[in-house]
Design an enzyme around this catalytic site. Sequence first.
Site, PDB file in Angstrom:
ATOM      1  N   ARG A  27       0.815  -1.218   0.000  1.00 47.85           N
ATOM      2  CA  ARG A  27       0.000   0.000   0.000  1.00 47.85           C
ATOM      3  C   ARG A  27       0.854   1.275   0.000  1.00 47.85           C
ATOM      4  O   ARG A  27       0.330   2.382  -0.095  1.00 47.85           O
ATOM      5  CB  ARG A  27      -0.891   0.028   1.249  1.00 47.85           C
ATOM      6  CG  ARG A  27      -1.840  -1.146   1.337  1.00 47.85           C
ATOM      7  CD  ARG A  27      -2.675  -1.037   2.601  1.00 47.85           C
ATOM      8  NE  ARG A  27      -3.452   0.178   2.605  1.00 47.85           N
ATOM      9  CZ  ARG A  27      -4.631   0.336   2.035  1.00 47.85           C
ATOM     10  NH1 ARG A  27      -5.180  -0.670   1.403  1.00 47.85           N
ATOM     11  NH2 ARG A  27      -5.270   1.475   2.085  1.00 47.85           N
ATOM     12  N   TRP A  73       2.901   6.181   1.671  1.00 49.12           N
ATOM     13  CA  TRP A  73       2.938   6.486   0.239  1.00 49.12           C
ATOM     14  C   TRP A  73       2.642   7.969   0.183  1.00 49.12           C
ATOM     15  O   TRP A  73       1.498   8.397   0.345  1.00 49.12           O
ATOM     16  CB  TRP A  73       1.865   5.656  -0.468  1.00 49.12           C
ATOM     17  CG  TRP A  73       1.729   5.940  -1.923  1.00 49.12           C
ATOM     18  CD1 TRP A  73       0.805   6.735  -2.532  1.00 49.12           C
ATOM     19  CD2 TRP A  73       2.535   5.419  -2.970  1.00 49.12           C
ATOM     20  NE1 TRP A  73       1.007   6.733  -3.894  1.00 49.12           N
ATOM     21  CE2 TRP A  73       2.056   5.938  -4.189  1.00 49.12           C
ATOM     22  CE3 TRP A  73       3.644   4.564  -3.008  1.00 49.12           C
ATOM     23  CZ2 TRP A  73       2.629   5.618  -5.417  1.00 49.12           C
ATOM     24  CZ3 TRP A  73       4.194   4.257  -4.230  1.00 49.12           C
ATOM     25  CH2 TRP A  73       3.685   4.779  -5.416  1.00 49.12           C
ATOM     26  N   GLY A 100      -5.037   8.541   4.155  1.00 53.61           N
ATOM     27  CA  GLY A 100      -6.101   9.338   3.539  1.00 53.61           C
ATOM     28  C   GLY A 100      -5.584  10.737   3.267  1.00 53.61           C
ATOM     29  O   GLY A 100      -4.374  10.982   3.298  1.00 53.61           O
ATOM     30  N   GLU A 472      -1.121   1.441 -27.037  1.00 48.20           N
ATOM     31  CA  GLU A 472      -1.192   0.938 -25.665  1.00 48.20           C
ATOM     32  C   GLU A 472      -1.935  -0.407 -25.614  1.00 48.20           C
ATOM     33  O   GLU A 472      -1.509  -1.335 -24.921  1.00 48.20           O
ATOM     34  CB  GLU A 472      -1.853   1.998 -24.758  1.00 48.20           C
ATOM     35  CG  GLU A 472      -2.333   1.539 -23.397  1.00 48.20           C
ATOM     36  CD  GLU A 472      -1.231   1.103 -22.426  1.00 48.20           C
ATOM     37  OE1 GLU A 472      -0.044   1.146 -22.780  1.00 48.20           O
ATOM     38  OE2 GLU A 472      -1.593   0.667 -21.322  1.00 48.20           O
ATOM     39  N   GLU A 479       2.858  -7.728 -23.983  1.00 45.76           N
ATOM     40  CA  GLU A 479       3.551  -7.923 -22.710  1.00 45.76           C
ATOM     41  C   GLU A 479       3.064  -9.126 -21.933  1.00 45.76           C
ATOM     42  O   GLU A 479       3.856  -9.865 -21.364  1.00 45.76           O
ATOM     43  CB  GLU A 479       3.266  -6.712 -21.800  1.00 45.76           C
ATOM     44  CG  GLU A 479       4.146  -5.551 -21.962  1.00 45.76           C
ATOM     45  CD  GLU A 479       3.747  -4.477 -20.966  1.00 45.76           C
ATOM     46  OE1 GLU A 479       4.559  -4.188 -20.099  1.00 45.76           O
ATOM     47  OE2 GLU A 479       2.625  -3.931 -21.055  1.00 45.76           O
ATOM     48  N   LYS A 584       9.275  -4.093 -13.383  1.00 44.74           N
ATOM     49  CA  LYS A 584       8.369  -2.965 -13.161  1.00 44.74           C
ATOM     50  C   LYS A 584       9.072  -1.626 -13.416  1.00 44.74           C
ATOM     51  O   LYS A 584       8.533  -0.768 -14.081  1.00 44.74           O
ATOM     52  CB  LYS A 584       7.808  -3.020 -11.735  1.00 44.74           C
ATOM     53  CG  LYS A 584       6.804  -1.921 -11.423  1.00 44.74           C
ATOM     54  CD  LYS A 584       5.481  -2.147 -12.126  1.00 44.74           C
ATOM     55  CE  LYS A 584       4.523  -0.999 -11.997  1.00 44.74           C
ATOM     56  NZ  LYS A 584       3.570  -0.941 -13.114  1.00 44.74           N
TER      57      LYS A 584
HETATM   58  C1  F6R Z   1       3.937  -1.188 -19.990  1.00 46.24           C
HETATM   59  C2  F6R Z   1       4.836  -0.654 -18.973  1.00 46.24           C
HETATM   60  C3  F6R Z   1       6.102  -0.015 -19.408  1.00 46.24           C
HETATM   61  C4  F6R Z   1       6.312   1.309 -18.656  1.00 46.24           C
HETATM   62  C5  F6R Z   1       7.672   1.919 -19.005  1.00 46.24           C
HETATM   63  C6  F6R Z   1       7.867   3.256 -18.348  1.00 46.24           C
HETATM   64  O1  F6R Z   1       2.822  -1.793 -19.425  1.00 46.24           O
HETATM   65  O2  F6R Z   1       4.552  -0.726 -17.802  1.00 46.24           O
HETATM   66  O3  F6R Z   1       6.131   0.192 -20.783  1.00 46.24           O
HETATM   67  O4  F6R Z   1       5.273   2.165 -19.004  1.00 46.24           O
HETATM   68  O5  F6R Z   1       8.692   1.051 -18.606  1.00 46.24           O
HETATM   69  O6  F6R Z   1       7.786   3.161 -16.971  1.00 46.24           O
HETATM   70  P1  F6R Z   1       7.589   4.438 -16.066  1.00 46.24           P
HETATM   71  O7  F6R Z   1       6.237   4.976 -16.358  1.00 46.24           O
HETATM   72  O8  F6R Z   1       7.729   3.940 -14.665  1.00 46.24           O
HETATM   73  O9  F6R Z   1       8.663   5.408 -16.458  1.00 46.24           O
END
Ligand code: F6R
Length: 589
Positions: A27, A73, A100, A472, A479, A584
């Site tokens: 979270r 966060w 919140g 997209e 992916e 990620k």
């Molecule tokens: C696609 C995805 C990646 C990110 C890219 C940029 O689903 O997650 O293409 O969008 O690696 O990542 P950020 O937005 O964290 O710079």
Amino acid sequence: MCGIAGYIGERNAPEILFDMLKRLEYRGYDSAGVAYFAHGRILVSKDRGKVNDIRKNLNLGRESKLGIAHTRWATHGEPSRENSHPHSDCNSQFTIAHNGIIENYKELREGLIERKHRFLSETDTEVIPHLIEEFYSGNFESAFVKAVKKLRGSFAIVAISKSNPDMILLARKESPLIIGLGDGENFIASDTPAVLPETRRIIILDDLEYGIVKKNSVTIKDLETGDEIKKEIREIEWDIEEAEKEGYEHFMLKEIFEEPNAVRNALNGINKTEEIAGKLKNFNRIYFVACGTASYAALVAKYLLERFGIPSEAIVGSEFRYSTVNSLGSDCAVIAISQSGETADTIASVKEARKKLAYVTSVVNVVGSSLTRISDDVIYTYSGPEIAVASTKAYLGQLVSLTLLCLSLAREKGNINEQYMNEILDDLHKIPDKIRQVLDNEGEIKKLAEKLKDKKIFFYIGRRLNYPTALEGALKIKEISYVHAEAYPAGELKHGPLALLEEGVPVIAISPNDDLKEKMESNVQEARARNATIIMVGEDGDLRVPVCDPLLSPILYIVPLHLLAYYISTAKGLDPDKPRNLAKSVTVE
Ligand code: F6R
């Protein structure tokens, strides 16, 4: 987001609280802290960083049977030790943790400062312990209730007082809070997974309820009337991982269902986008830079600005940093977009741009991330933590922030009339409900995914603002389903890719109700003539979306495509949360 926890019983509170925080880290994870009662005092240990790192560096003691904790966060104030929770009043008598947003914190804070309260952080939260202090005249519960009634916005709060080491008080409005019932001990948490290793018996606090939790009793009352409420005790059968996903099969599905909220949260940034638009109007050249999904949000922004006669470029980070940057100067503004704020190519682009004296503002989800620290200004999207590798709700947050920014810039330049601007803004506020309608159609989308799951190639076509929607949609399916997907501006099909079309190849045509609808129809005919399987996304399409202003269609039209990609992946028996070969945050070049 943010996770909060509380413990009262006979065991060592800080140890238990850190175990609970670890399970709440999904979270929020930019800072964490714990407050516990020991030797007649409340001790607070907190810092910036992840729960495990903080736990290692803190001296937690072994004397405490009562405490509260928080994993943060950031929303108000960057991640730092001072802004970490828990927060206390001037005399360290009351300590609280909060999840919140307190909307009226500025006026409350000003009033409290006039009454000589001393604040140590930039957070909205810190007003709460000071309000309790202000109302306290010997009764902790009554001061707590009076303080909570002063708050506007959303909250889940746990509070302890050094004069009452036998209880934790808690209250809720629009942020989750549960109580786990133990034997001679009780647990409080933002969410069920935190308490599951300890107990499966829980009480869920509802909005505008507060509670008094002691080691052998739990009392819940109505915040308005003070009347006691009899609450149902639920037996939880989920395992921990299921509980973190709040019953959704995957984080990705949960995050798609959070898209209405992502839109609402980004809309709250309107003052900031107006402020930045005021600065942008002074620059001759505007560049959007981003990677992957975020780069498609950048492309939408470029089309939006073009709609209002404002030129701009949208370039992916890996190209920008080595090429575009050579032509930059102090008359340029760069808008960098990133969910994580840690993407290496985006960060490098910004660093290079700054060397050329360009102005940089970033549109970012993760507060305090690297990108935010090297930008002149930051617009936060506040989409909440995104766990699934494939970005979904963060994309909607980016689209909304950029739409607000582009509209404000058009107004600054006198290129949009006030009435039209207000109409679009009105429509924008209706988008969360419209997304909900698309999500309600989940069953149909799942059926379609079943039919499409064995296809070897997909085409996505769109025009103008929805060319990025096609990109997209195609990226998502690549992916997480590992099938080949091509995205094309619909008018380009005939310049080559049409050769790949044959019977049964799915062509997903994004077709909003705008002035190019007929052109789109002609492109679809070209594909239909090759016996392709056409799937229209539109007001009366196979994937239906509610009526909206065409300028806002990228925000709404991507939602069925996110769901479609998700369900094709699961129909193929894959795990959409952890696609092969991907991470990620792409922090390497
Ligand atoms: C696609 C995805 C990646 C990110 C890219 C940029 O689903 O997650 O293409 O969008 O690696 O990542 P950020 O937005 O964290 O710079």
